[in-house]
Scaffold this active site. Structure first.
Site, PDB file in Angstrom:
ATOM      1  NE  ARG A 140      40.674  35.205  -0.916  1.00 53.93           N
ATOM      2  CZ  ARG A 140      40.451  34.579   0.232  1.00 53.93           C
ATOM      3  NH1 ARG A 140      41.156  34.896   1.295  1.00 53.93           N
ATOM      4  NH2 ARG A 140      39.547  33.631   0.324  1.00 53.93           N
TER       5      ARG A 140
ATOM      6  CG  ASP B  38      28.897  32.954  -5.139  1.00 58.09           C
ATOM      7  OD1 ASP B  38      29.619  32.660  -6.096  1.00 58.09           O
ATOM      8  OD2 ASP B  38      29.271  32.869  -3.956  1.00 58.09           O
TER       9      ASP B  38
ATOM     10  CB  THR C  61      33.100  38.762  -5.757  1.00 57.18           C
ATOM     11  OG1 THR C  61      32.097  38.037  -5.045  1.00 57.18           O
ATOM     12  CG2 THR C  61      34.378  37.946  -5.874  1.00 57.18           C
TER      13      THR C  61
ATOM     14  CD  GLU D 116      38.980  32.309  -3.070  1.00 56.99           C
ATOM     15  OE1 GLU D 116      37.970  31.703  -2.695  1.00 56.99           O
ATOM     16  OE2 GLU D 116      39.218  33.492  -2.750  1.00 56.99           O
TER      17      GLU D 116
ATOM     18  CD  GLU E 202      29.584  36.096   1.744  1.00 56.66           C
ATOM     19  OE1 GLU E 202      30.651  35.873   1.131  1.00 56.66           O
ATOM     20  OE2 GLU E 202      29.424  35.818   2.958  1.00 56.66           O
TER      21      GLU E 202
END
Length: 667
Positions: free
Chosen positions: A291, A420, A640, A287, A554
């Site tokens: 980010r 994913d 992503t 994360e 998504e």
């Protein structure tokens, strides 16, 4: 003898007492009226000290260009072919001859002149046929730039012109010019007439302003906002530390939308306040990378501002201790002060998670290129080699891998949670490399073919879905997180003509349609966290813990990609349905919240405005209603977290630096 008492004394005393009573009453009323504003006043004072106002004369000039460019291809075509019809286009208003840089990304300062816009992805409104990304590119010396004296190719034979890989950029050349803030905001003369829906896009901008304004009022410098409580969300994945997750995550969206004052506030906070030094917290490597590192890298690509490169490297260096394992597969968590790293206790046998350690490649590879330090690329390339060489059961990747032994954990496969974005980064690493990283593309194709064979299914009523697979048993459950794969399959189809191309596009469209069905089958018109398929139900959540919606992007991501590749109006229509649903059910007077149950007519809100709502959800919706020349898919790949990164050799602002020896002390 007693003194004589004046008759006026009692009157003065009574008057004074009365005045005091009135004064106290007025003061009390004022205090009562103001008590609800105290938090806002306090935070406004904090914002005033931590950010830059629009009128601040001490704001550093970032060399913004006020004009808004079209597709860089069109601008370059105008420059190189002044006699062409395009030369009269309004693109020629580049301020004082400054060359526009779509996002700070090209490896050598050279430029490319592509085919006419009809050959650019997204130009054909009916079909993705012929939309293969640019290939067979020819390299030329870096001196062959727009402002060089070399003769340009003729208009009849458009060519792609790149700097030589053998000629490294100087530091000055790598910094490059600035991509105009809000360059996609005013595209009235864009090449693809009618491809901007100004009214709908303006609505999305208003949503962004509402989300940002309330974060600023009630949670400035904190990670996320609790709109109902009007206070910071201390339970976010980054805890209560002042890391400004919403600022870093949302800043490139502000930049794209042209919200200049808000952007400058955020940039100033990053410059003055953002650091991981002395933060004794166990942060998620995944994360934090997608980010913070991803967000900073995008801003560096957009602006060339060295602040963002320095901050990206600062964060990445704090993550490097997690890679100190026998296999090079990183742990999931790292204490950014002590460097101690570990995995989640619940992960299978102390394993690392595929979607986490497999979702570092784009950021670390690009960071190596812009810093000249190969260390970051080496770390993710080690991960790649482990995953390439390991035996894969039936060609599939389980979600868990032990970083000490290099062996798989439990055989649970998913294109949703835990798996994913690993598959996403295989395709996008190939794209990011200018389609030279063939290893990544081969691994992508092999993985997706196995997934289509073993995990993609069609419901009795014709809905295509990708099921989780546990111990060779299909669960017939699909996560909302897996809805990104509609766009992933379609992008795989559009970027290479091979034997899988038609099937990829068929599956991509089918999955996107199924995710839309999961939305419209709920009274809120918003999709659940997971949905199931059986003889009795299709595309619907059955368990209470699957019925929530937390502002996820998504499905909108796939709408955006399919729109760009097909120009089928239904994808914009579906996106607009979602905008109206978000406004109806998720908007509050003080920001946006998720929902606890999408199947209730009046659902309870969860009181969290996720940072990815600004970074992803609103960005994809904005781009859905924008022209194709705003972040064109053959110049940018989205990480992503929806932070766009430049494609090497296809984007003028890749900003590659000379290679140097590793300089990090955190290796």
């Amino acid at each position: 003898m007693c003194p004589k008492t004046s008759k006026t004394t009692p009157l003065l005393l009574i008057g004074g007492i009365g005045f005091v009573i009135v004064l106290v009453g007025i003061t009390g009323i004022t205090l009562i009226n103001n008590i609800n504003l105290s938090n806002i006043i306090r935070l406004n004072e904090k914002v005033a000290s931590d950010s830059v106002s629009a009128s601040d004369n001490q704001i550093k000039e970032l060399n913004y260009v006020n004009n808004h460019p079209k597709n860089i291809y069109l601008k370059l075509n105008d420059t190189l072919h002044a006699d062409d019809d395009n030369s009269n286009d309004d693109d020629d208003d580049v301020g004082n001859g400054q060359q526009r840089d779509e996002a700070a990304q090209e490896p050598g300062g050279g430029v490319m002149e592509p085919p006419k816009v009809s050959a650019v992805i997204g130009s054909d409104p009916k079909s993705y046929e012929g939309r293969n990304f640019k290939q067979n590119q020819t390299t030329v010396p870096a001196s062959s730039a727009v402002n060089s004296s070399a003769s340009a190719p003729s208009a009849a034979t458009p060519a792609v012109v790149f700097p030589s890989e053998a000629t490294p950029l100087s530091v000055a050349a790598a910094s490059g010019p600035v991509l105009p803030l809000g360059w996609g905001k005013d595209m009235s003369n864009a090449s693809s007439d009618g491809l901007i829906d100004y009214e709908k896009r303006a609505r999305v901008v208003q949503m962004m302003e509402h989300a940002w304004r309330n974060y600023k009022l009630y949670a400035w410098g904190k990670n996320e906002l609790r709109p109902l409580s009007q206070r910071p969300h201390s339970g976010s994945i980054f805890g209560s530390y002042d890391l400004g997750a919403t600022i870093v995550d949302g800043l490139d969206t502000l930049y794209i939308m042209g919200l200049e004052n808000e952007y400058r506030e955020g940039r100033d906070w990053i410059e003055r306040k953002f650091t991981l030094d002395n933060i004794s917290a166990e942060l998620s490597v995944f994360e934090t990378n997608i980010r913070f590192v991803g967000g900073m890298l995008t801003l560096y690509a957009f602006t060339g501002d060295p602040l963002y490169k320095e901050k990206a490297q600062h964060v990445a260096d704090k993550l490097l201790p997690a890679f100190q394992t026998p296999t090079g597969i990183p742990y999931a968590l790292v204490n950014t002060k002590s460097g101690v790293a570990k995995n989640y206790g619940w992960a299978s046998g102390g394993s690392s998670i595929l979607s986490e350690f497999g979702t570092l490649h784009l950021e670390f590879a690009y960071l190596s290129d812009i810093t000249g330090n190969p260390l970051y690329r080496e770390r993710v390339q080690t991960i790649r080699q482990v995953l390439k060489e390991i035996e894969k059961p039936k060609g599939l990747y389980p979600n868990f891998l032990n970083p000490k032994t290099g062996k798989w954990g439990q055989l649970h496969m998913s294109l949703g949670a835990l798996g994913d974005s690993y598959y996403e980064y295989l395709l996008k690493a190939w794209l990011q490399s200018g389609q030279t990283d063939e290893e990544a593309r081969e691994m992508y194709d092999e993985a997706m073919v196995a997934i289509m064979d073993k995990m993609v299914r069609t419901s009795p009523n014709g809905l295509t879905y990708v099921s989780d697979l546990k111990f060779d048993r299909l669960e017939h459950k699909m996560d909302h997180l897996a809805c990104f794969s509609g766009g992933l399959f379609a992008l795989g189809a559009a970027t290479r003509q091979n034997e899988h191309r038609d099937k990829y596009m068929e599956v991509g469209k089918g999955i996107t349609n199924t995710c839309h069905e999961s939305y419209i089958r709920a009274p809120t018109q918003l999709g659940p966290e997971a949905f199931r398929f059986s003889d009795a139900v299709e595309a619907r959540a059955l368990r209470s813990q699957e019925k929530y919606y937390i502002l996820r992007p998504e499905t909108f991501e796939s709408y955006f990609v399919l729109w760009r590749l097909t120009h089928d109006q239904k994808y914009r229509d579906w996106g607009w349905e979602a905008v109206l649903a978000l406004e109806k059910h998720c908007r509050t007077p003080h920001g946006y919240c998720g929902l606890r149950n999408v199947y209730q007519q009046e659902p309870q809100k969860d009181d969290v405005q996720q940072s990815f709502f600004l970074a992803e959800t609103l960005k994809y919706l904005y781009l859905l209603f924008s022209d194709d020349s705003v972040l064109p898919l053959d110049e940018w790949v989205f990480n992503t977290e929806a932070h766009p990164l430049p494609i090497k050799g296809a984007n003028q602002y890749y900003r590659q630096a000379p290679v140097t020896l590793p300089v990090s002390n955190a290796s």
